[in-house]
Motif scaffolding. Structure first.
Motif, PDB file in Angstrom:
ATOM      1  N   MET A   1       0.859  -1.185   0.067  1.00  0.00           N
ATOM      2  CA  MET A   1       0.139   0.113   0.048  1.00  0.00           C
ATOM      3  C   MET A   1       0.881   1.323   0.052  1.00  0.00           C
ATOM      4  SD  MET A   1      -3.227  -0.844  -0.252  1.00  0.00           S
ATOM      5  CE  MET A   1      -3.975   0.617   0.227  1.00  0.00           C
ATOM      6  N   LYS A   2       1.983   1.072  -0.420  1.00  0.00           N
ATOM      7  CA  LYS A   2       2.951   2.549  -0.611  1.00  0.00           C
ATOM      8  C   LYS A   2       3.292   2.543  -2.091  1.00  0.00           C
ATOM      9  CE  LYS A   2       3.292   2.621   3.800  1.00  0.00           C
ATOM     10  NZ  LYS A   2       2.258   3.482   4.581  1.00  0.00           N
ATOM     11  N   PRO A   3       3.017   3.977  -2.606  1.00  0.00           N
ATOM     12  CA  PRO A   3       3.150   3.980  -4.086  1.00  0.00           C
ATOM     13  C   PRO A   3       4.708   3.807  -4.458  1.00  0.00           C
ATOM     14  CG  PRO A   3       3.213   6.131  -2.757  1.00  0.00           C
ATOM     15  CD  PRO A   3       2.973   5.117  -1.817  1.00  0.00           C
ATOM     16  N   PRO A   4       4.802   3.310  -5.567  1.00  0.00           N
ATOM     17  CA  PRO A   4       6.071   3.049  -6.289  1.00  0.00           C
ATOM     18  C   PRO A   4       7.080   4.366  -6.486  1.00  0.00           C
ATOM     19  CG  PRO A   4       4.469   2.787  -7.942  1.00  0.00           C
ATOM     20  CD  PRO A   4       3.790   3.343  -6.735  1.00  0.00           C
ATOM     21  N   PRO A   5       8.401   4.310  -6.387  1.00  0.00           N
ATOM     22  CA  PRO A   5       8.950   5.366  -6.600  1.00  0.00           C
ATOM     23  C   PRO A   5       8.772   6.027  -8.069  1.00  0.00           C
ATOM     24  CG  PRO A   5      10.635   3.653  -6.493  1.00  0.00           C
ATOM     25  CD  PRO A   5       9.078   3.099  -6.584  1.00  0.00           C
ATOM     26  N   PHE A   6       9.252   7.441  -8.126  1.00  0.00           N
ATOM     27  CA  PHE A   6       9.086   8.307  -9.426  1.00  0.00           C
ATOM     28  C   PHE A   6       9.781   9.510  -9.287  1.00  0.00           C
ATOM     29  CE2 PHE A   6       5.782   9.308  -6.500  1.00  0.00           C
ATOM     30  CZ  PHE A   6       5.741  10.595  -6.404  1.00  0.00           C
ATOM     31  N   THR A   7      10.145  10.173 -10.521  1.00  0.00           N
ATOM     32  CA  THR A   7      10.744  11.099 -10.610  1.00  0.00           C
ATOM     33  C   THR A   7       9.775  12.425 -10.581  1.00  0.00           C
ATOM     34  OG1 THR A   7      12.399  10.257 -11.698  1.00  0.00           O
ATOM     35  CG2 THR A   7      12.501  12.737 -11.920  1.00  0.00           C
ATOM     36  N   TYR A   8      10.153  13.472  -9.563  1.00  0.00           N
ATOM     37  CA  TYR A   8       8.955  14.489  -9.050  1.00  0.00           C
ATOM     38  C   TYR A   8       9.264  15.626  -9.883  1.00  0.00           C
ATOM     39  CZ  TYR A   8       6.205  17.441  -6.108  1.00  0.00           C
ATOM     40  OH  TYR A   8       5.161  18.295  -5.642  1.00  0.00           O
ATOM     41  N   HIS A   9       8.285  16.271 -10.476  1.00  0.00           N
ATOM     42  CA  HIS A   9       8.615  17.581 -11.309  1.00  0.00           C
ATOM     43  C   HIS A   9       7.354  18.542 -10.443  1.00  0.00           C
ATOM     44  CE1 HIS A   9      10.691  15.580 -14.456  1.00  0.00           C
ATOM     45  NE2 HIS A   9      10.080  14.778 -14.268  1.00  0.00           N
ATOM     46  N   ALA A  10       7.965  19.553 -10.005  1.00  0.00           N
ATOM     47  CA  ALA A  10       7.192  20.537  -9.394  1.00  0.00           C
ATOM     48  C   ALA A  10       6.946  21.946 -10.526  1.00  0.00           C
ATOM     49  CB  ALA A  10       7.233  20.850  -8.073  1.00  0.00           C
ATOM     50  N   PRO A  11       6.676  22.060 -11.300  1.00  0.00           N
ATOM     51  CA  PRO A  11       6.682  23.217 -12.395  1.00  0.00           C
ATOM     52  C   PRO A  11       5.987  24.639 -11.444  1.00  0.00           C
ATOM     53  CG  PRO A  11       5.221  21.866 -13.393  1.00  0.00           C
ATOM     54  CD  PRO A  11       5.854  21.021 -12.250  1.00  0.00           C
ATOM     55  N   LEU A  12       6.563  25.641 -11.975  1.00  0.00           N
ATOM     56  CA  LEU A  12       6.136  26.755 -11.324  1.00  0.00           C
ATOM     57  C   LEU A  12       5.244  27.809 -12.201  1.00  0.00           C
ATOM     58  CD1 LEU A  12       9.110  27.767  -9.000  1.00  0.00           C
ATOM     59  CD2 LEU A  12       6.804  26.711  -8.248  1.00  0.00           C
ATOM     60  N   ASP A  13       5.402  27.194 -13.714  1.00  0.00           N
ATOM     61  CA  ASP A  13       4.634  27.743 -14.598  1.00  0.00           C
ATOM     62  C   ASP A  13       4.297  26.919 -15.850  1.00  0.00           C
ATOM     63  OD1 ASP A  13       6.643  27.785 -16.917  1.00  0.00           O
ATOM     64  OD2 ASP A  13       7.599  29.003 -15.421  1.00  0.00           O
ATOM     65  N   LEU A  14       3.210  27.258 -16.822  1.00  0.00           N
ATOM     66  CA  LEU A  14       2.515  26.256 -17.439  1.00  0.00           C
ATOM     67  C   LEU A  14       3.499  25.834 -18.610  1.00  0.00           C
ATOM     68  CD1 LEU A  14       0.051  25.041 -18.379  1.00  0.00           C
ATOM     69  CD2 LEU A  14      -0.411  26.944 -19.798  1.00  0.00           C
ATOM     70  N   GLY A  15       4.598  26.676 -18.955  1.00  0.00           N
ATOM     71  CA  GLY A  15       5.469  26.379 -19.831  1.00  0.00           C
ATOM     72  C   GLY A  15       6.586  25.151 -19.274  1.00  0.00           C
ATOM     73  N   SER A  16       6.722  25.421 -17.975  1.00  0.00           N
ATOM     74  CA  SER A  16       7.781  24.159 -17.602  1.00  0.00           C
ATOM     75  C   SER A  16       6.781  22.957 -17.627  1.00  0.00           C
ATOM     76  CB  SER A  16       8.350  24.542 -16.374  1.00  0.00           C
ATOM     77  OG  SER A  16       8.609  25.937 -15.938  1.00  0.00           O
ATOM     78  N   ALA A  17       5.588  23.105 -17.106  1.00  0.00           N
ATOM     79  CA  ALA A  17       4.655  21.978 -16.825  1.00  0.00           C
ATOM     80  C   ALA A  17       4.731  21.143 -18.249  1.00  0.00           C
ATOM     81  CB  ALA A  17       3.384  22.371 -16.383  1.00  0.00           C
ATOM     82  N   LEU A  18       4.683  22.008 -19.424  1.00  0.00           N
ATOM     83  CA  LEU A  18       4.703  21.475 -20.654  1.00  0.00           C
ATOM     84  C   LEU A  18       5.807  20.688 -21.040  1.00  0.00           C
ATOM     85  CD1 LEU A  18       2.103  23.758 -22.563  1.00  0.00           C
ATOM     86  CD2 LEU A  18       1.612  21.729 -21.217  1.00  0.00           C
ATOM     87  N   ASP A  19       6.925  21.311 -20.578  1.00  0.00           N
ATOM     88  CA  ASP A  19       8.173  20.810 -20.872  1.00  0.00           C
ATOM     89  C   ASP A  19       8.478  19.490 -20.247  1.00  0.00           C
ATOM     90  OD1 ASP A  19       9.398  22.673 -22.710  1.00  0.00           O
ATOM     91  OD2 ASP A  19      10.190  23.853 -20.977  1.00  0.00           O
ATOM     92  N   ALA A  20       8.121  19.387 -18.996  1.00  0.00           N
ATOM     93  CA  ALA A  20       8.113  18.317 -18.404  1.00  0.00           C
ATOM     94  C   ALA A  20       7.453  17.264 -18.812  1.00  0.00           C
ATOM     95  CB  ALA A  20       7.746  18.708 -16.641  1.00  0.00           C
ATOM     96  N   LEU A  21       6.193  17.455 -19.215  1.00  0.00           N
ATOM     97  CA  LEU A  21       5.249  16.164 -19.447  1.00  0.00           C
ATOM     98  C   LEU A  21       5.960  15.867 -21.087  1.00  0.00           C
ATOM     99  CD1 LEU A  21       1.617  17.869 -19.144  1.00  0.00           C
ATOM    100  CD2 LEU A  21       2.468  15.417 -18.410  1.00  0.00           C
ATOM    101  N   ALA A  22       6.404  16.989 -21.964  1.00  0.00           N
ATOM    102  CA  ALA A  22       6.945  16.348 -23.176  1.00  0.00           C
ATOM    103  C   ALA A  22       7.968  15.534 -22.942  1.00  0.00           C
ATOM    104  CB  ALA A  22       7.286  17.719 -24.011  1.00  0.00           C
ATOM    105  N   GLY A  23       8.869  15.980 -21.727  1.00  0.00           N
ATOM    106  CA  GLY A  23      10.110  14.921 -21.797  1.00  0.00           C
ATOM    107  C   GLY A  23       9.572  13.677 -21.095  1.00  0.00           C
ATOM    108  N   ALA A  24       8.728  13.490 -20.433  1.00  0.00           N
ATOM    109  CA  ALA A  24       8.231  12.390 -19.698  1.00  0.00           C
ATOM    110  C   ALA A  24       7.287  11.555 -20.625  1.00  0.00           C
ATOM    111  CB  ALA A  24       7.252  12.524 -18.530  1.00  0.00           C
ATOM    112  N   GLY A  25       6.948  12.060 -21.714  1.00  0.00           N
ATOM    113  CA  GLY A  25       6.006  11.398 -22.731  1.00  0.00           C
ATOM    114  C   GLY A  25       5.286  10.188 -22.142  1.00  0.00           C
ATOM    115  N   ALA A  26       4.891   9.112 -22.564  1.00  0.00           N
ATOM    116  CA  ALA A  26       3.906   8.240 -22.092  1.00  0.00           C
ATOM    117  C   ALA A  26       4.106   7.618 -20.613  1.00  0.00           C
ATOM    118  CB  ALA A  26       3.828   6.873 -23.117  1.00  0.00           C
ATOM    119  N   ARG A  27       5.567   8.156 -20.058  1.00  0.00           N
ATOM    120  CA  ARG A  27       5.697   7.338 -18.861  1.00  0.00           C
ATOM    121  C   ARG A  27       5.517   8.422 -17.642  1.00  0.00           C
ATOM    122  NH1 ARG A  27      11.140   5.808 -18.061  1.00  0.00           N
ATOM    123  NH2 ARG A  27      11.379   7.826 -19.540  1.00  0.00           N
ATOM    124  N   GLY A  28       4.954   9.667 -18.091  1.00  0.00           N
ATOM    125  CA  GLY A  28       4.575  10.728 -17.171  1.00  0.00           C
ATOM    126  C   GLY A  28       3.153  10.908 -16.974  1.00  0.00           C
TER     127      GLY A  28
END
Ligand SMILES: Cc1cc2nc3c(=O)[nH]c(=O)nc-3n(C[C@H](O)[C@H](O)[C@H](O)COP(=O)(O)OP(=O)(O)OC[C@H]3O[C@@H](n4cnc5c(N)ncnc54)[C@H](O)[C@@H]3O)c2cc1C
Ligand code: FES
Ligand code: FES
Lengths: 274, 163
Positions: A1-28
């Motif tokens: 009942m504990k979540p598996p590990p992941f790399t955490y992204h905490a973007p502070l604006d929309l552009g960085s959020a979209l960058d992080a999502l693009a980088g992560a692709g289907a694994r994000g």
């Protein structure tokens, strides 16, 4: 009942959020309220390698009037929309989970999550709304009819963030109602029906739409011409073919769809007459 | 496996800023209990159903088992340990004791946090309001009747004390 590990992204604006999502692709995966994603991760039913937490992105906690309806931003939580959103959403949200869950869960998250037993996808479908998706490649609006693809599956593509959803207002002389049956208040419904009816000049129902909850892989939309609530409910029942599971048999769900549709059409017609 | 990345976070818990180094997947419930030693917050189901992990985030009740600690870095939390004031137990805590709103006590921290926020927003609730307000918290012992009584009693105590 504990979540598996992941790399955490905490973007502070929309552009960085979209960058992080693009980088992560289907694994994000985007993390909004976490009220569906975190249980899935705790139970190890989801194990994204990248989690993009949008909770610090400014400008997404919005509920704005727009021509013909209301646009709800990706960080507008259930509890806030329940207080100050449009009437159909306010009513549907009373049926979504419990107040404490609604303090974190978001309306847009619920749409993207696309649970066939969830209320909000059916509200979007019956009102004919849409979801706005942004990626590094641009922005696209997807109509409800195309957005819900299957159980827990929406048209969201890898690299996309749902930035908002648009809920159209009701046409003149129209009313909305939602009825559902759940084993316990706040649980996902065994079946439910959202209805919109429009009255003709003679005061009778001239057009009716219903979106059914929990009876198909996606919110099932039925569009009908006039009739009494009982006739319309029978037509909805004829057009739906729910499946049975451990919670309810197919026959019971079918029965429920008829009963709930009649109640929803009756209430929507009463509201339209006011 | 390579060492999991850790994040420095600060949680302001019951008015005190506390630091912790946690992996991103650390649930807030576990951060409170294991990293900060505040075991008053209980953990039952870890999927949002039982309510016993409920804490206040900037005053709003939330499920700590459905929140990553890293998401609430820098925010204010109130746990059951922070409900009592300098003068002793809070009105909600006293009402639960007085009305036998608990037996084993496992669910109690979640009820106390939920009810504290509920009565702040709705100081004179009806029976229906109370039932809706506590609908997301499960109790295996009391049968709920005394919890409902305790919520009404807490409302009375708060009204008397604010006079
Ligand atoms: C005990 C309990 C009872 C519940 N009962 C009900 C109920 O009766 N009816 C109901 O409808 N729901 C219910 N829910 C679910 C609740 O409404 C969720 O909050 C909601 O479904 C998801 O919203 P969220 O913001 O928490 O999304 P998250 O959990 O953060 O995300 C859910 C999914 O959507 C994706 N996502 C979220 N936001 C975005 C975005 N902006 N762009 C792209 N992807 C995104 C995530 O990557 C994830 O895949 C319940 C939950 C719990 C824990
Ligand atoms: S442990 Fe969080 S709701 Fe049960
Ligand atoms: S007092 Fe034992 S679970 Fe509530």
């Amino acid at each position: 009942m504990k979540p598996p590990p992941f790399t955490y992204h905490a973007p502070l604006d929309l552009g960085s959020a979209l960058d992080a999502l693009a980088g992560a692709g289907a694994r994000g995966k985007v993390l909004a309220g976490g009220q569906s994603l975190i249980p899935l991760m705790n139970m190890r039913l989801a194990s994204p390698s990248h989690v993009i937490d949008i909770n610090r992105v400014p400008g997404l906690d919005t509920i704005e009037d727009e021509r013909g309806g209301v646009r709800v931003g990706a960080l507008a939580r259930h509890s806030r929309v329940e207080r100050s959103g449009p009437a159909p959403l306010r009513r549907a949200l009373k049926l979504v989970a419990h107040p404490v869950i609604r303090n974190r869960g978001t309306v847009v998250g619920s749409l993207v999550h696309a649970d066939p037993a969830a209320e909000l996808p059916a509200v979007l479908a019956v009102l004919g709304g849409s979801v706005r998706l942004a990626s590094l490649g641009g922005v696209r609006d997807v109509a409800a009819a195309d957005f819900f693809v299957g159980p827990l599956e929406s048209d969201l593509r890898a690299g996309e963030l749902a930035v908002s959803a648009f809920f159209p207002g009701l046409p003149p002389r129209s009313g909305f109602a939602i009825h559902e049956l759940a084993r316990r208040h706040g649980d996902y419904a065994l079946a439910g029906v959202c209805a919109v009816v429009t009255l003709g000049d003679d005061g009778r129902i001239a057009a009716a739409r219903a979106a059914c909850i929990g009876v198909a892989a996606t919110p099932q939309l039925v569009e009908l011409e006039g009739g009494t609530p009982a006739e319309l409910a029978r037509a909805v029942q004829e057009r739906t073919d729910p499946e049975g599971d451990i919670h309810a048999s197919a026959a019971y769900r079918r029965h429920l769809v008829g009963v709930l549709a009649e109640r929803a059409f009756t209430d929507a017609a009463r509201e339209a007459a006011q | 496996m390579t060492q999991e990345e850790r994040h420095e976070i600060t949680l302001v818990v019951n008015g005190v800023a506390r630091q912790a180094r946690v992996p991103a997947r650390r649930l807030l419930s576990d951060a409170l209990r294991h990293d900060l030693g505040l075991t008053g917050t209980h953990v039952g189901c870890e999927h949002g159903v039982c309510g016993c992990c409920t804490v206040l985030l900037d005053g709003e009740p939330v499920r700590s088992c459905l929140t990553f600690a890293v998401t609430v870095d820098g925010r204010e939390l109130t746990t059951v340990e922070g409900l009592a004031g300098p003068g002793g137990m809070s009105p909600v805590q006293r009402a639960f004791a007085e009305c036998h709103g608990l037996q084993c006590g496992f669910c109690t921290p979640g009820f106390l946090c939920t009810v504290t926020a509920f009565l702040r927003d709705n100081p004179s609730p009806t029976d229906d309001d109370v039932i809706e307000g506590i609908s997301g918290n499960l109790c295996r012992c009391t049968g709920y009747q005394n919890i409902v009584k305790a919520v009404h009693r807490a409302a009375e105590l708060m009204a008397e004390e604010s006079e």
